[in-house]
Design an enzyme around this catalytic site. Structure first.
Site, short mmCIF file in Angstrom:
data_model
loop_
_atom_site.label_atom_id
_atom_site.label_comp_id
_atom_site.label_asym_id
_atom_site.label_seq_id
_atom_site.Cartn_x
_atom_site.Cartn_y
_atom_site.Cartn_z
N GLU A 66 40.91 40.31 27.87
CA GLU A 66 42.22 40.12 27.25
C GLU A 66 42.22 38.93 26.28
O GLU A 66 41.52 37.94 26.52
CB GLU A 66 43.27 39.84 28.34
CG GLU A 66 43.43 41.00 29.28
CD GLU A 66 44.15 40.63 30.58
OE1 GLU A 66 44.86 41.49 31.10
OE2 GLU A 66 44.00 39.50 31.06
N ASP A 237 47.88 42.01 38.44
CA ASP A 237 48.08 41.50 37.08
C ASP A 237 47.48 42.45 36.04
O ASP A 237 47.09 42.04 34.96
CB ASP A 237 47.49 40.08 36.95
CG ASP A 237 45.99 40.03 37.20
OD1 ASP A 237 45.43 41.06 37.64
OD2 ASP A 237 45.38 38.98 36.95
N1 LIG Z 1 48.63 35.72 37.73
C1 LIG Z 1 47.75 34.97 37.12
O1 LIG Z 1 48.08 34.17 36.25
C2 LIG Z 1 46.31 35.06 37.54
C3 LIG Z 1 45.41 34.07 37.11
C4 LIG Z 1 44.09 34.12 37.59
C5 LIG Z 1 43.69 35.19 38.39
N2 LIG Z 1 44.59 36.16 38.72
C6 LIG Z 1 44.21 37.29 39.59
O2 LIG Z 1 44.10 36.80 40.91
C7 LIG Z 1 43.18 37.61 41.64
C8 LIG Z 1 42.22 36.73 42.40
O3 LIG Z 1 41.41 36.01 41.50
P1 LIG Z 1 40.16 35.18 42.02
O4 LIG Z 1 39.55 34.56 40.80
O5 LIG Z 1 40.55 34.31 43.16
O6 LIG Z 1 39.25 36.41 42.55
P2 LIG Z 1 38.04 36.38 43.61
O7 LIG Z 1 37.33 37.67 43.41
O8 LIG Z 1 37.28 35.11 43.51
O9 LIG Z 1 38.77 36.38 45.04
C9 LIG Z 1 39.53 37.47 45.50
C10 LIG Z 1 39.47 37.47 47.02
O10 LIG Z 1 40.35 38.51 47.51
C11 LIG Z 1 39.77 39.04 48.68
N3 LIG Z 1 40.40 40.32 48.98
C12 LIG Z 1 40.25 41.51 48.33
N4 LIG Z 1 41.00 42.46 48.92
C13 LIG Z 1 41.65 41.84 49.95
C14 LIG Z 1 42.58 42.30 50.94
N5 LIG Z 1 42.97 43.56 50.98
N6 LIG Z 1 43.07 41.40 51.83
C15 LIG Z 1 42.65 40.10 51.82
N7 LIG Z 1 41.76 39.62 50.91
C16 LIG Z 1 41.27 40.48 49.99
C17 LIG Z 1 38.28 39.10 48.36
O11 LIG Z 1 37.49 39.21 49.53
C18 LIG Z 1 38.08 37.78 47.60
O12 LIG Z 1 37.68 36.74 48.46
C19 LIG Z 1 42.50 38.50 40.59
O13 LIG Z 1 43.05 39.79 40.69
C20 LIG Z 1 42.85 37.87 39.27
O14 LIG Z 1 42.93 38.82 38.23
C21 LIG Z 1 45.88 36.11 38.31
#
Ligand SMILES: NC(=O)c1ccc[n+]([C@@H]2O[C@H](COP(=O)([O-])OP(=O)(O)OC[C@H]3O[C@@H](n4cnc5c(N)ncnc54)[C@H](O)[C@@H]3O)[C@@H](O)[C@H]2O)c1
Length: 349
Positions: A66, A237
């Protein structure tokens, strides 16, 4: 023949990952989170002075890339960011980013920086800023479902900005929870590792969901959410990627960043196009109410918006001044005669 050294106008300060880490440690991570929350809130207060557009997303089977631009008329910014939930299996991160700040009057860049760390910081600061307006006043306990890259930043921002003293953790992968427990040691937080999402939400006033999975997931079901909580939904997101059962949305007051983007990417993609939402900037300015009573369920349907990156980039630029936490990059061609770009190339032979 050696080409002449680039002039000052050619140079753009660049903050590498190493220098971003030095800057954060120099200031203190909790100070950075609290100051970023204030910087983002100040820009939400002048929301109407920004150019706003939903981010430009390039979707593929495994993720999304993005571009997120905005401008306030004197400064322009954009961020490049990806989201690839399967990356961690190959030792890569789900989210990486970099970004740029430029002067609108000349179009010249004034800062280029890593934004993987800065995105985690700004996302956590935005969540905490929203919770400052929406969470119950006596908030002490936060649940963190999804203990990946964003998790510790989220917990520390809620501590620095909202005064939580307890974090209850759950992740489908216990190694992620164990990592988060270890990383949060020494931050004066009570950290509780839980074996289920249900156990993790017990007694929490703030429930943060921050999982990564490219599907319509149900991290929270309706029966799990009691009256009076604040839900901070971060992970949904992207089109086709949500975390909450839609019945929760029906019982909640939903707060969003920029509706045209959130209706495509947020939890509310599950609802009708006219599903009522409140723009968070209106709560910040006092134009709309935030939390009205102790029983209300408030939901920040966060997807991440360009103005938060703008605030973070400007904050870094301000904080860099007087430090050596950057390198100058020879990024802008600067011929002595501005129209003699080709001559500059020839003279470098
Ligand atoms: N809203 C925003 O501004 C924003 C900003 C950054 C990241 N994000 C989003 O946040 C999310 C997390 O990002 P990250 O960098 O921490 O990712 P990451 O991959 O480092 O961590 C995600 C974690 O979620 C866990 N997980 C997956 N499914 C699960 C479930 N059903 N129950 C419990 N845990 C579960 C995984 O095991 C992993 O440890 C991503 O989807 C990312 O796109 C959003």
């Amino acid at each position: 023949m050696l080409s002449p050294l680039p002039s000052a106008k050619a140079m753009v300060p660049f903050v590498s990952v190493e220098n971003m880490m030095r800057l954060v440690h120099h200031l203190g991570v909790e100070t950075v989170l609290a100051e970023l929350a204030d910087a983002i809130e100040a820009d939400f207060r002048r929301w109407e002075s920004f150019d706003k557009t939903p981010r430009v997303a390039s979707h593929s089977r495994d993720g999304v890339i993005e571009l997120m631009p905005t401008s306030d008329g004197s400064v322009y910014s954009f961020k490049y960011v990806n989201g690839h939930p399967k990356n961690t299996v190959d030792g890569l991160q789900t989210v990486t980013a970099f970004g740029l700040l430029a002067e609108v009057s000349t179009g010249y860049p004034v800062l280029l920086t890593e934004m993987t760390l800065l995105t985690a910081l700004r996302t956590a600061a935005t969540s905490a800023m929203a919770a400052r307006h929406l969470a119950p006043k006596s908030t002490r306990t936060m649940t963190m479902i999804g203990n990946g890259a964003q998790a510790e930043f989220q917990a520390l921002a809620m501590k620095a900005v909202c005064g939580i003293d307890t974090v209850r953790l759950y992740d489908i992968d216990p190694r992620a929870t164990e990592k988060t427990v270890q990383n949060l040691a020494g931050f004066d937080l009570k950290v509780v590792a839980c074996r289920s999402a249900q156990e993790a939400i017990e007694g929490a006033e703030i429930i943060t969901t921050c999982t990564a999975d490219k599907q319509f997931a149900t991290i929270l079901t309706d029966n799990m959410v009691g009256a009076g909580v604040h839900i901070n939904a971060i992970g949904g997101d992207c089109p086709g990627k949500t975390e909450l059962h839609r019945d929760i949305l029906k019982r909640s007051d939903v707060f969003v960043e920029f509706p045209p983007q959130t209706r495509i990417e947020g939890e509310i993609q599950q609802m009708a196009p006219d599903f009522p939402v409140v723009e968070l900037w209106k709560v910040v300015t006092g134009a709309a109410p935030g939390r009205r009573d102790a029983k209300q369920i408030t939901l920040f349907d966060s997807v991440g918006f360009a103005i938060e990156d703008f605030s973070a980039l400007r904050y870094v630029r301000e904080r860099l001044s007087g430090t050596d936490f950057y390198q100058n990059l020879d990024m802008i061609a600067d011929p002595d005669d501005p129209r003699d770009l080709f001559g500059m190339l020839q003279r470098a032979k």
